[in-house]
Write a protein that holds these residues in place. Structure first.
Motif, PDB file in Angstrom:
ATOM      1  N   ALA A 186       0.827  -1.283  -0.075  1.00 16.75           N
ATOM      2  CA  ALA A 186       0.107  -0.089   0.132  1.00 16.75           C
ATOM      3  C   ALA A 186       0.806   1.329   0.012  1.00 16.75           C
ATOM      4  CB  ALA A 186      -0.866   0.114   1.127  1.00 16.75           C
ATOM      5  N   ALA A 187       1.755   1.328   0.919  1.00 19.58           N
ATOM      6  CA  ALA A 187       2.490   2.770   1.247  1.00 19.58           C
ATOM      7  C   ALA A 187       3.735   2.383   1.962  1.00 19.58           C
ATOM      8  CB  ALA A 187       1.588   3.499   1.742  1.00 19.58           C
ATOM      9  N   LEU A 188       4.714   3.577   1.823  1.00 19.23           N
ATOM     10  CA  LEU A 188       5.691   3.485   2.668  1.00 19.23           C
ATOM     11  C   LEU A 188       5.418   4.626   3.592  1.00 19.23           C
ATOM     12  CD1 LEU A 188       8.950   3.498   3.994  1.00 19.23           C
ATOM     13  CD2 LEU A 188       9.500   4.922   1.886  1.00 19.23           C
ATOM     14  N   ILE A 189       5.467   4.797   5.006  1.00 22.42           N
ATOM     15  CA  ILE A 189       5.354   5.555   5.744  1.00 22.42           C
ATOM     16  C   ILE A 189       6.814   5.970   6.409  1.00 22.42           C
ATOM     17  CG2 ILE A 189       4.393   4.474   7.732  1.00 22.42           C
ATOM     18  CD1 ILE A 189       2.853   6.920   8.607  1.00 22.42           C
ATOM     19  N   ALA A 190       7.325   7.222   6.285  1.00 28.27           N
ATOM     20  CA  ALA A 190       8.547   7.639   6.752  1.00 28.27           C
ATOM     21  C   ALA A 190       8.438   8.944   7.471  1.00 28.27           C
ATOM     22  CB  ALA A 190       9.648   7.326   5.826  1.00 28.27           C
ATOM     23  N   GLU A 191       9.547   9.246   8.596  1.00 20.80           N
ATOM     24  CA  GLU A 191       9.715  10.534   9.049  1.00 20.80           C
ATOM     25  C   GLU A 191      11.339  10.923   8.540  1.00 20.80           C
ATOM     26  OE1 GLU A 191       9.501   9.804  13.601  1.00 20.80           O
ATOM     27  OE2 GLU A 191      10.026   8.138  12.845  1.00 20.80           O
ATOM     28  N   PRO A 192      11.137  11.944   7.825  1.00 23.14           N
ATOM     29  CA  PRO A 192      12.203  12.475   7.190  1.00 23.14           C
ATOM     30  C   PRO A 192      13.408  12.747   8.253  1.00 23.14           C
ATOM     31  CG  PRO A 192      10.312  13.915   6.331  1.00 23.14           C
ATOM     32  CD  PRO A 192       9.861  12.908   7.678  1.00 23.14           C
ATOM     33  N   ILE A 193      13.050  12.957   9.440  1.00 23.94           N
ATOM     34  CA  ILE A 193      14.021  12.708  10.697  1.00 23.94           C
ATOM     35  C   ILE A 193      13.252  12.200  11.682  1.00 23.94           C
ATOM     36  CG2 ILE A 193      15.329  14.167  12.184  1.00 23.94           C
ATOM     37  CD1 ILE A 193      15.631  16.404  10.159  1.00 23.94           C
ATOM     38  N   GLN A 194      13.914  11.218  11.983  1.00 22.79           N
ATOM     39  CA  GLN A 194      13.131  10.423  13.263  1.00 22.79           C
ATOM     40  C   GLN A 194      13.017  11.125  14.468  1.00 22.79           C
ATOM     41  OE1 GLN A 194      15.264   6.461  12.880  1.00 22.79           O
ATOM     42  NE2 GLN A 194      13.533   5.852  11.261  1.00 22.79           N
ATOM     43  N   GLY A 195      12.164  11.166  14.969  1.00 23.82           N
ATOM     44  CA  GLY A 195      11.662  12.086  16.347  1.00 23.82           C
ATOM     45  C   GLY A 195      12.266  11.247  17.565  1.00 23.82           C
ATOM     46  N   VAL A 196      11.497  10.029  17.946  1.00 25.74           N
ATOM     47  CA  VAL A 196      12.073   9.455  18.958  1.00 25.74           C
ATOM     48  C   VAL A 196      12.936   8.563  18.801  1.00 25.74           C
ATOM     49  CG1 VAL A 196      11.144   7.098  20.509  1.00 25.74           C
ATOM     50  CG2 VAL A 196       9.318   9.028  19.991  1.00 25.74           C
ATOM     51  N   GLY A 197      13.291   8.355  17.591  1.00 27.02           N
ATOM     52  CA  GLY A 197      14.598   7.540  17.160  1.00 27.02           C
ATOM     53  C   GLY A 197      15.785   8.294  17.520  1.00 27.02           C
TER      54      GLY A 197
END
Length: 428
Positions: A204-215
């Motif tokens: 269906a999709a890729l969901i991604a954070e451009p910069i990972q927050g909690v990561g």
């Protein structure tokens, strides 16, 4: 233990984290500073987890909310027209760069990500989803399923068939020493292999954070998501950018984090800073995606008149004061200063960031292993000196900081000095 802390622990769940050896209550705020119940003042470099985006007691936001309160209408639901909602949606659709964009408002980033995943899985008639390793997308059932951080997952039960991709994990030995271009190439080849081996061909999709927050503010090199999208487009896979923490000019480089990769996604989710403390989130997506679901929908509280008044005033303030440029200038000063100082501290494993979104990895100076203990000490030392910062990362060893976008040059210098002084204080 304070009386309030005892009461908190009696009625709140144990898994609700509290910072500091002696947790405290914030009772006041002005500009980019807050005050605790004992009258101590702190420069805020975490802003309620990136939510008080333009600081505290901002006249323009306060007055907009007061004007809405004066009408007597705090809530109507989306069964009625809401002028502020339409006005804000028009602004976000324009700023997103997404063709024929439409907007749906929610109460939080978690709800926004759920809504975006619903749109994508409906459009593709598939529950297969790609997400990134070390990601965090919220605490609901679906958002947890696309979260890749063991500390934030209680169960492997999931509504999605999720596969996690490389892209923000350059600390792993197999990627050591690779250039940005080579790392991107390796990740893209891995994506192609994953599509060929681990999917049914209808993701269906890729969901991604451009910069990972909690990561821990880990990030893919600029351009990686553009390379990913070329592959996704070959297979009709949609791309959702989670801008809950990276939106509204915070990275300094672009207004939305994904634009740093020269990518226009099919959908973006947002929340946190847009309301400057008022609960607001949402999805902006291609009109055909947003219009497609056949079931009736509404939002009881999402996009309510009070939150819309705050969000319109906040976004207008960000744009009229060019806070993206301020984030670039203040962030560059702090990040450069931390990198210059890091050579004196062998336990600083990495300094990274963009704009007013930056982090320090703290490690064991002998082994280079992540050191949550050093991070815990750093948290206390910065507080002792009057600075509030965040903590996170996959291993709990990262100091992550995201001051309000209104940070002044003087406050940037003050915060940098406190950070360096605190590093000196925890030097083994």
């Amino acid at each position: 233990m304070s009386e309030l802390l005892a009461r908190h622990r009696a009625v709140m769940p144990q898994w609700m984290a509290l910072y500091y050896d002696r947790p405290f209550e914030i009772v006041g705020g002005k500009g980019n500073r807050v005050v605790d119940e004992e009258g101590n003042s702190y420069l805020d470099f975490f802003a309620g987890i990136l939510t008080n985006m333009i600081g505290y007691d901002v006249a323009e936001v306060r007055e907009a909310v007061e004007r809405q309160l004066a009408t007597g209408v705090v809530h109507t639901s989306t069964l009625y027209l809401i002028r502020g909602q339409v006005e804000l949606a028009e602004k976000i659709a324009r700023l997103s760069g997404i063709p024929d964009a439409k907007v749906f408002f929610t109460n939080s980033g978690t709800e926004a990500n759920e809504a975006a995943l619903l749109l994508a899985t409906y459009a593709r008639a598939s529950n297969q989803v790609f997400a990134m390793r070390q990601s965090y997308h919220g605490k609901s059932f679906g958002a947890t399923a696309v979260t890749s951080n063991r500390a934030w997952k209680n169960s492997g039960l999931t509504p999605f068939n999720t596969t996690f991709l490389h892209g923000a994990d350059r600390h792993l030995p197999q990627f050591a020493g690779l250039s940005d271009a080579d790392y991107t190439r390796v990740c893209v080849e891995d994506l192609r292999h994953v599509i060929a081996t681990a999917t049914g061909g209808d993701v269906a999709a890729l969901i991604a954070e451009p910069i990972q927050g909690v990561g821990g503010f880990t990030m893919a090199p600029d351009g990686l998501f553009a390379a990913y999208k070329e592959v996704l487009d070959e297979h009709g896979i949609l791309f959702i950018s989670d801008e809950v923490q990276t939106g509204w000019g915070r990275t300094g480089q672009s207004f939305f984090g994904i634009h740093n990769h020269d990518v226009t996604p099919d959908a973006m989710t947002f929340a946190k800073g847009l309301g400057n403390g008022f609960a607001v989130g949402g999805v902006v997506a291609r009109g055909d995606l947003m219009d497609a679901p056949h079931a009736v929908g509404l939002s009881t509280f999402g996009g309510n008149p009070l939150a819309m008044a705050a969000a319109n005033a906040t976004l207008d303030y960000v744009l009229s004061h060019d806070l993206q440029a301020n984030a670039a200038a203040r962030g560059t000063f702090i990040i450069d200063g931390l990198r210059a100082a890091a050579s004196r501290f062998p336990f600083v494993g990495d300094v990274r960031g963009k704009g007013l979104m930056f982090a320090l990895d703290l490690v064991d100076p002998g082994t280079g292993a992540p050191s949550p203990a050093m991070a815990a000490r750093m948290l206390e030392e910065t507080k002792r000196r009057g600075l509030l910062v965040g903590k996170g990362g996959l291993y709990g060893n990262v100091m992550r900081m995201a001051p309000p976008l209104t940070l002044t040059a003087e406050e940037a210098a003050e915060g940098l000095k406190i950070l360096v002084d605190s590093l000196e204080a925890i030097t083994p």
